[in-house]
Design a protein around this motif. Structure first.
Motif, PDB file in Angstrom:
ATOM      1  N   LYS A  32       0.857  -1.196   0.000  1.00  0.00           N
ATOM      2  CA  LYS A  32       0.000   0.000   0.000  1.00  0.00           C
ATOM      3  C   LYS A  32       0.890   1.243   0.000  1.00  0.00           C
ATOM      4  CE  LYS A  32      -4.158   1.820   1.743  1.00  0.00           C
ATOM      5  NZ  LYS A  32      -5.429   1.436   2.229  1.00  0.00           N
ATOM      6  N   PRO A  33       0.898   1.966  -1.117  1.00  0.00           N
ATOM      7  CA  PRO A  33       1.698   3.195  -1.185  1.00  0.00           C
ATOM      8  C   PRO A  33       1.192   4.258  -0.209  1.00  0.00           C
ATOM      9  CG  PRO A  33       1.023   2.497  -3.383  1.00  0.00           C
ATOM     10  CD  PRO A  33       0.240   1.677  -2.384  1.00  0.00           C
ATOM     11  N   THR A  34       2.108   5.081   0.255  1.00  0.00           N
ATOM     12  CA  THR A  34       1.743   6.174   1.157  1.00  0.00           C
ATOM     13  C   THR A  34       1.281   7.408   0.392  1.00  0.00           C
ATOM     14  OG1 THR A  34       4.020   6.965   1.143  1.00  0.00           O
ATOM     15  CG2 THR A  34       3.403   5.446   2.921  1.00  0.00           C
ATOM     16  N   TYR A  35       1.624   7.483  -0.899  1.00  0.00           N
ATOM     17  CA  TYR A  35       1.411   8.702  -1.675  1.00  0.00           C
ATOM     18  C   TYR A  35       0.182   8.672  -2.570  1.00  0.00           C
ATOM     19  CZ  TYR A  35       3.762   5.728  -5.081  1.00  0.00           C
ATOM     20  OH  TYR A  35       4.099   4.678  -5.885  1.00  0.00           O
ATOM     21  N   LYS A  36      -0.580   7.550  -2.548  1.00  0.00           N
ATOM     22  CA  LYS A  36      -1.798   7.472  -3.359  1.00  0.00           C
ATOM     23  C   LYS A  36      -2.696   6.392  -2.783  1.00  0.00           C
ATOM     24  CE  LYS A  36       0.116   4.368  -6.870  1.00  0.00           C
ATOM     25  NZ  LYS A  36       0.385   4.195  -8.293  1.00  0.00           N
ATOM     26  N   GLU A 104      11.951 -10.774   7.818  1.00  0.00           N
ATOM     27  CA  GLU A 104      12.877  -9.677   7.496  1.00  0.00           C
ATOM     28  C   GLU A 104      12.208  -8.485   6.822  1.00  0.00           C
ATOM     29  OE1 GLU A 104      16.582 -10.631   5.658  1.00  0.00           O
ATOM     30  OE2 GLU A 104      16.734 -12.554   6.710  1.00  0.00           O
ATOM     31  N   ILE A 105      10.947  -8.611   6.425  1.00  0.00           N
ATOM     32  CA  ILE A 105      10.292  -7.495   5.730  1.00  0.00           C
ATOM     33  C   ILE A 105      10.175  -6.283   6.643  1.00  0.00           C
ATOM     34  CG2 ILE A 105       8.111  -6.662   4.736  1.00  0.00           C
ATOM     35  CD1 ILE A 105       7.700  -9.405   3.533  1.00  0.00           C
ATOM     36  N   THR A 106      10.622  -5.165   6.111  1.00  0.00           N
ATOM     37  CA  THR A 106      10.480  -3.868   6.782  1.00  0.00           C
ATOM     38  C   THR A 106      10.063  -2.870   5.716  1.00  0.00           C
ATOM     39  OG1 THR A 106      12.327  -4.442   8.234  1.00  0.00           O
ATOM     40  CG2 THR A 106      11.644  -2.137   8.200  1.00  0.00           C
ATOM     41  N   VAL A 107       8.793  -2.433   5.758  1.00  0.00           N
ATOM     42  CA  VAL A 107       8.366  -1.445   4.759  1.00  0.00           C
ATOM     43  C   VAL A 107       9.118  -0.153   4.992  1.00  0.00           C
ATOM     44  CG1 VAL A 107       6.109  -2.477   4.329  1.00  0.00           C
ATOM     45  CG2 VAL A 107       6.344  -0.751   6.107  1.00  0.00           C
ATOM     46  N   ASP A 108       9.389   0.563   3.909  1.00  0.00           N
ATOM     47  CA  ASP A 108      10.218   1.760   4.023  1.00  0.00           C
ATOM     48  C   ASP A 108       9.528   2.917   4.731  1.00  0.00           C
ATOM     49  OD1 ASP A 108       8.514   2.886   2.110  1.00  0.00           O
ATOM     50  OD2 ASP A 108      10.009   2.914   0.530  1.00  0.00           O
ATOM     51  N   GLY A 109       8.196   2.928   4.786  1.00  0.00           N
ATOM     52  CA  GLY A 109       7.483   3.993   5.482  1.00  0.00           C
ATOM     53  C   GLY A 109       7.441   5.298   4.714  1.00  0.00           C
ATOM     54  N   VAL A 110       8.206   5.387   3.640  1.00  0.00           N
ATOM     55  CA  VAL A 110       8.221   6.590   2.813  1.00  0.00           C
ATOM     56  C   VAL A 110       7.325   6.377   1.604  1.00  0.00           C
ATOM     57  CG1 VAL A 110       9.669   8.141   1.437  1.00  0.00           C
ATOM     58  CG2 VAL A 110      10.537   7.191   3.583  1.00  0.00           C
ATOM     59  N   GLU A 111       7.643   5.357   0.806  1.00  0.00           N
ATOM     60  CA  GLU A 111       6.816   5.018  -0.353  1.00  0.00           C
ATOM     61  C   GLU A 111       5.726   4.027   0.013  1.00  0.00           C
ATOM     62  OE1 GLU A 111       8.155   4.024  -4.396  1.00  0.00           O
ATOM     63  OE2 GLU A 111      10.157   4.534  -3.654  1.00  0.00           O
ATOM     64  N   ILE A 112       6.054   3.100   0.896  1.00  0.00           N
ATOM     65  CA  ILE A 112       5.151   1.999   1.238  1.00  0.00           C
ATOM     66  C   ILE A 112       4.813   2.061   2.721  1.00  0.00           C
ATOM     67  CG2 ILE A 112       4.878  -0.519   1.281  1.00  0.00           C
ATOM     68  CD1 ILE A 112       5.074   0.761  -1.571  1.00  0.00           C
ATOM     69  N   GLY A 113       3.501   2.040   3.017  1.00  0.00           N
ATOM     70  CA  GLY A 113       3.056   2.113   4.400  1.00  0.00           C
ATOM     71  C   GLY A 113       2.750   0.762   5.013  1.00  0.00           C
ATOM     72  N   GLU A 114       2.346  -0.202   4.181  1.00  0.00           N
ATOM     73  CA  GLU A 114       2.033  -1.541   4.691  1.00  0.00           C
ATOM     74  C   GLU A 114       2.034  -2.543   3.550  1.00  0.00           C
ATOM     75  OE1 GLU A 114      -2.294  -2.339   5.678  1.00  0.00           O
ATOM     76  OE2 GLU A 114      -2.386  -0.151   5.479  1.00  0.00           O
ATOM     77  N   TYR A 115       2.013  -3.812   3.941  1.00  0.00           N
ATOM     78  CA  TYR A 115       1.893  -4.893   2.972  1.00  0.00           C
ATOM     79  C   TYR A 115       0.959  -5.933   3.560  1.00  0.00           C
ATOM     80  CZ  TYR A 115       4.729  -8.075   5.760  1.00  0.00           C
ATOM     81  OH  TYR A 115       5.190  -8.890   6.767  1.00  0.00           O
ATOM     82  N   ALA A 116       0.376  -6.741   2.687  1.00  0.00           N
ATOM     83  CA  ALA A 116      -0.509  -7.814   3.143  1.00  0.00           C
ATOM     84  C   ALA A 116      -0.674  -8.813   2.010  1.00  0.00           C
ATOM     85  CB  ALA A 116      -1.876  -7.262   3.556  1.00  0.00           C
ATOM     86  N   PHE A 117      -0.974 -10.050   2.375  1.00  0.00           N
ATOM     87  CA  PHE A 117      -1.296 -11.072   1.385  1.00  0.00           C
ATOM     88  C   PHE A 117      -2.806 -11.073   1.157  1.00  0.00           C
ATOM     89  CE2 PHE A 117       2.819 -12.586   2.825  1.00  0.00           C
ATOM     90  CZ  PHE A 117       3.399 -12.998   1.630  1.00  0.00           C
ATOM     91  N   HIS A 118      -3.189 -11.254  -0.115  1.00  0.00           N
ATOM     92  CA  HIS A 118      -4.604 -11.232  -0.487  1.00  0.00           C
ATOM     93  C   HIS A 118      -4.910 -12.395  -1.419  1.00  0.00           C
ATOM     94  CE1 HIS A 118      -5.237  -7.189   1.168  1.00  0.00           C
ATOM     95  NE2 HIS A 118      -4.031  -6.931   0.695  1.00  0.00           N
ATOM     96  N   GLU A 119      -6.140 -12.894  -1.301  1.00  0.00           N
ATOM     97  CA  GLU A 119      -6.618 -13.921  -2.220  1.00  0.00           C
ATOM     98  C   GLU A 119      -6.695 -13.327  -3.623  1.00  0.00           C
ATOM     99  OE1 GLU A 119      -7.244 -17.036  -1.430  1.00  0.00           O
ATOM    100  OE2 GLU A 119      -7.165 -16.863   0.757  1.00  0.00           O
ATOM    101  N   LEU A 120      -6.472 -14.145  -4.619  1.00  0.00           N
ATOM    102  CA  LEU A 120      -6.513 -13.666  -5.996  1.00  0.00           C
ATOM    103  C   LEU A 120      -7.866 -13.042  -6.332  1.00  0.00           C
ATOM    104  CD1 LEU A 120      -4.795 -13.427  -8.549  1.00  0.00           C
ATOM    105  CD2 LEU A 120      -5.771 -15.604  -9.292  1.00  0.00           C
ATOM    106  N   ASP A 121      -8.947 -13.574  -5.768  1.00  0.00           N
ATOM    107  CA  ASP A 121     -10.269 -13.022  -6.087  1.00  0.00           C
ATOM    108  C   ASP A 121     -10.516 -11.666  -5.419  1.00  0.00           C
ATOM    109  OD1 ASP A 121     -10.769 -13.804  -3.464  1.00  0.00           O
ATOM    110  OD2 ASP A 121     -12.317 -15.240  -3.980  1.00  0.00           O
ATOM    111  N   GLN A 122      -9.586 -11.180  -4.612  1.00  0.00           N
ATOM    112  CA  GLN A 122      -9.710  -9.856  -3.992  1.00  0.00           C
ATOM    113  C   GLN A 122      -9.009  -8.755  -4.793  1.00  0.00           C
ATOM    114  OE1 GLN A 122      -7.912 -11.131  -0.223  1.00  0.00           O
ATOM    115  NE2 GLN A 122      -9.826 -10.503   0.792  1.00  0.00           N
ATOM    116  N   VAL A 123      -8.130  -9.132  -5.733  1.00  0.00           N
ATOM    117  CA  VAL A 123      -7.315  -8.109  -6.388  1.00  0.00           C
ATOM    118  C   VAL A 123      -8.133  -7.138  -7.234  1.00  0.00           C
ATOM    119  CG1 VAL A 123      -5.214  -9.515  -6.337  1.00  0.00           C
ATOM    120  CG2 VAL A 123      -6.615  -9.493  -8.375  1.00  0.00           C
ATOM    121  N   ASP A 124      -9.251  -7.587  -7.798  1.00  0.00           N
ATOM    122  CA  ASP A 124     -10.060  -6.676  -8.608  1.00  0.00           C
ATOM    123  C   ASP A 124     -10.578  -5.497  -7.784  1.00  0.00           C
ATOM    124  OD1 ASP A 124      -9.739  -8.171 -10.937  1.00  0.00           O
ATOM    125  OD2 ASP A 124     -11.499  -9.384 -10.526  1.00  0.00           O
TER     126      ASP A 124
END
Length: 157
Positions: A32-36, A104-124
């Motif tokens: 999830k980008p922080t800028y949009k 080891e994942i550490t989001v940069d907090g500048v461009e990216i605020g968070e990450y998560a795994f999603h089911e393929l049927d959620q991407v739309d």
């Protein structure tokens, strides 16, 4: 007629590369980008002289702080944008992220605020339509052990 006599415009697309990572149950990792608003796959535009696989690996390190191996090309998408011009977008297979990589994942907090795994049927619902089409096509290519050539996220026959 020589090349010097013909002055013909050629495409000069903006080029980007991203990576699809998965968990053990085939959910796809989105950032999830922080800028949009909305979600994306890890990745971004290439630097001059950088190959698509190098750019994908650099972006993953910048956005998630990890350097897992980047696998083969899943999709290449010719996707001009009405205001940004021609674009050529590559999607690589990041494979399944092991618990060690996940720790080891550490989001940069500048461009990216968070990450998560999603089911393929959620991407739309989470991605802009042409990126969602690209992710679906890349997922299908991964399942088929193939590479997809797309135009605007749609497989070209």
């Amino acid at each position: 007629m020589s090349d010097s006599e013909v002055s013909e415009a050629v495409a000069q697309p903006r080029t980007a590369a991203g990576v699809l990572f998965f968990d053990e149950v085939d959910r796809v990792l989105l950032v999830k980008p922080t800028y949009k608003p909305g979600w994306e796959i890890p990745g971004g535009y290439l630097h001059p002289g950088e190959t698509p696989s190098q750019g994908a690996a650099r972006e993953v390190k910048e956005e998630l702080g990890i350097t897992p191996p980047i696998g083969g090309l899943l999709a290449a998408d010719w996707a001009p944008h009405p205001t940004e011009g021609d674009k050529l977008l590559f999607v690589f297979d990041g494979g399944i992220l092991t618990p060690e990589w996940l720790a080891e994942i550490t989001v940069d907090g500048v461009e990216i605020g968070e990450y998560a795994f999603h089911e393929l049927d959620q991407v739309d619902a989470l991605l802009i339509p042409r990126l969602a089409r690209r992710v679906h096509a890349a997922f299908g290519a991964r399942t088929a052990s193939a590479t997809a050539y797309l135009e605007h996220g749609v497989p070209h026959s």
